[in-house]
Design a protein around this motif. Structure first.
Motif, mmCIF file in Angstrom:
data_model
loop_
_atom_site.group_PDB
_atom_site.id
_atom_site.type_symbol
_atom_site.label_atom_id
_atom_site.label_comp_id
_atom_site.label_asym_id
_atom_site.label_seq_id
_atom_site.Cartn_x
_atom_site.Cartn_y
_atom_site.Cartn_z
ATOM 1 N N MET A 45 0.727 -1.197 0.047
ATOM 2 C CA MET A 45 0.113 0.174 0.076
ATOM 3 C C MET A 45 0.794 1.333 0.089
ATOM 4 S SD MET A 45 -2.937 0.893 2.677
ATOM 5 C CE MET A 45 -4.293 0.522 1.954
ATOM 6 N N ALA A 46 0.596 2.302 -0.443
ATOM 7 C CA ALA A 46 1.140 3.656 -0.534
ATOM 8 C C ALA A 46 1.170 4.175 0.591
ATOM 9 C CB ALA A 46 0.611 4.055 -1.723
ATOM 10 N N ILE A 47 2.064 5.115 0.842
ATOM 11 C CA ILE A 47 1.964 5.930 2.166
ATOM 12 C C ILE A 47 0.757 7.253 1.757
ATOM 13 C CG2 ILE A 47 3.216 7.845 3.333
ATOM 14 C CD1 ILE A 47 5.761 6.010 2.603
ATOM 15 N N THR A 48 0.080 7.396 2.638
ATOM 16 C CA THR A 48 -0.790 8.382 2.657
ATOM 17 C C THR A 48 -0.470 9.828 3.410
ATOM 18 O OG1 THR A 48 -2.817 6.837 2.466
ATOM 19 C CG2 THR A 48 -3.357 9.241 3.269
ATOM 20 N N TYR A 49 -0.229 10.918 2.980
ATOM 21 C CA TYR A 49 -0.041 12.066 3.893
ATOM 22 C C TYR A 49 -1.137 12.850 4.114
ATOM 23 C CZ TYR A 49 4.590 10.473 1.935
ATOM 24 O OH TYR A 49 5.665 9.842 1.563
ATOM 25 N N THR A 50 -1.045 13.102 5.592
ATOM 26 C CA THR A 50 -2.200 14.164 5.854
ATOM 27 C C THR A 50 -1.637 15.419 6.494
ATOM 28 O OG1 THR A 50 -3.507 12.153 6.611
ATOM 29 C CG2 THR A 50 -4.069 14.229 7.614
ATOM 30 N N TRP A 51 -2.034 16.657 5.842
ATOM 31 C CA TRP A 51 -1.465 17.804 6.354
ATOM 32 C C TRP A 51 -2.475 18.762 7.088
ATOM 33 C CZ3 TRP A 51 3.177 20.507 4.914
ATOM 34 C CH2 TRP A 51 3.842 19.629 4.102
ATOM 35 N N THR A 52 -2.054 18.959 8.399
ATOM 36 C CA THR A 52 -3.025 19.755 9.123
ATOM 37 C C THR A 52 -2.194 21.145 9.564
ATOM 38 O OG1 THR A 52 -2.272 18.634 11.167
ATOM 39 C CG2 THR A 52 -4.006 17.695 10.165
ATOM 40 N N ILE A 53 -2.971 21.985 10.115
ATOM 41 C CA ILE A 53 -2.472 23.319 10.789
ATOM 42 C C ILE A 53 -2.951 23.563 12.013
ATOM 43 C CG2 ILE A 53 -2.228 25.862 10.340
ATOM 44 C CD1 ILE A 53 -1.143 24.153 7.912
ATOM 45 N N PRO A 54 -2.128 23.235 13.076
ATOM 46 C CA PRO A 54 -2.583 23.366 14.410
ATOM 47 C C PRO A 54 -2.568 24.543 14.651
ATOM 48 C CG PRO A 54 -0.706 21.887 14.123
ATOM 49 C CD PRO A 54 -0.870 22.476 13.029
ATOM 50 N N THR A 55 -1.964 25.866 14.299
ATOM 51 C CA THR A 55 -2.277 27.183 14.708
ATOM 52 C C THR A 55 -1.403 28.110 13.746
ATOM 53 O OG1 THR A 55 -2.126 28.823 16.634
ATOM 54 C CG2 THR A 55 -0.225 27.486 16.273
ATOM 55 N N VAL A 56 -1.987 29.222 13.718
ATOM 56 C CA VAL A 56 -1.285 30.212 12.874
ATOM 57 C C VAL A 56 -1.124 31.364 13.886
ATOM 58 C CG1 VAL A 56 -2.314 29.529 10.852
ATOM 59 C CG2 VAL A 56 -3.559 31.296 12.145
ATOM 60 N N GLU A 57 -0.102 32.366 13.381
ATOM 61 C CA GLU A 57 0.153 33.492 13.944
ATOM 62 C C GLU A 57 -0.388 34.812 13.159
ATOM 63 O OE1 GLU A 57 4.136 33.705 15.765
ATOM 64 O OE2 GLU A 57 3.844 31.587 15.953
ATOM 65 N N ARG A 58 -0.740 35.825 13.555
ATOM 66 C CA ARG A 58 -1.131 36.974 12.614
ATOM 67 C C ARG A 58 -1.111 38.342 13.123
ATOM 68 N NH1 ARG A 58 -5.375 35.360 15.940
ATOM 69 N NH2 ARG A 58 -6.829 37.063 16.581
ATOM 70 N N THR A 59 -1.265 39.422 12.549
ATOM 71 C CA THR A 59 -0.974 40.544 12.743
ATOM 72 C C THR A 59 -2.453 41.056 13.141
ATOM 73 O OG1 THR A 59 0.690 40.894 11.088
ATOM 74 C CG2 THR A 59 -0.460 42.735 11.982
ATOM 75 N N LEU A 60 -2.758 41.793 14.090
ATOM 76 C CA LEU A 60 -4.007 41.909 14.677
ATOM 77 C C LEU A 60 -4.685 43.092 13.764
ATOM 78 C CD1 LEU A 60 -3.831 41.600 18.532
ATOM 79 C CD2 LEU A 60 -4.799 40.014 16.734
ATOM 80 N N SER A 61 -3.782 43.946 13.450
ATOM 81 C CA SER A 61 -4.303 45.253 12.770
ATOM 82 C C SER A 61 -5.103 45.038 11.525
ATOM 83 C CB SER A 61 -3.307 46.513 12.612
ATOM 84 O OG SER A 61 -2.363 45.856 11.545
ATOM 85 N N ASP A 62 -4.520 44.166 10.580
ATOM 86 C CA ASP A 62 -5.166 43.596 9.368
ATOM 87 C C ASP A 62 -5.419 42.149 9.110
ATOM 88 O OD1 ASP A 62 -2.712 42.485 8.920
ATOM 89 O OD2 ASP A 62 -1.782 43.810 7.320
ATOM 90 N N GLY A 63 -5.235 41.514 9.985
ATOM 91 C CA GLY A 63 -5.644 39.878 9.963
ATOM 92 C C GLY A 63 -4.723 39.008 9.244
ATOM 93 N N GLY A 64 -3.535 39.645 8.549
ATOM 94 C CA GLY A 64 -2.615 38.921 7.784
ATOM 95 C C GLY A 64 -1.916 37.762 8.606
#
Length: 110
Positions: free
Chosen positions: A1-20
């Motif tokens: 069987m082939a390897i299955t890759y699962t990508w997740t994003i546990p958290t992000v950091e952002r600039t509060l003034s513009d949400g970037g």
């Protein structure tokens, strides 16, 4: 069987003034099941890291924090790193698990 890759994003950091979003914390886990039924063995390995970003709130296509999806962040993180090399490292680690060349233990406790 082939390897299955699962990508997740546990958290992000952002600039509060513009949400970037400035930093994306990503996790990629590879999983491969060998055999079937009671004899099946699943091997896994993963990588965790971060990617840095410099969002421009005035740029066309800018997506503010409130509207960003996990799929957006996965795409941005993968674009900022060498996705193929990262997944190749996971595949190599799984290969070593399947056919180990070293071991640990005590011979008298067998």
């Amino acid at each position: 069987m082939a390897i299955t890759y699962t990508w997740t994003i546990p958290t992000v950091e952002r600039t509060l003034s513009d949400g970037g979003i400035t930093t994306i914390h990503y996790r990629c886990v590879g999983s491969e099941t060998v055999g079937s039924g009671d004899d099946a063995v699943t091997y896994t390995d993963g990588q965790y890291g971060t990617t840095g970003h410099t969002p421009n709130a005035d740029a066309e296509g800018f997506i503010s924090y409130d509207s960003v999806t996990e799929a957006n962040c996965i795409s941005w993180a993968q674009s900022a790193l060498d996705k193929d090399a990262l997944e190749a490292t996971i595949a190599e680690n799984i290969s070593v698990q399947k056919t180990p060349t070293t071991g640990t233990g005590t011979p008298w406790a067998a």
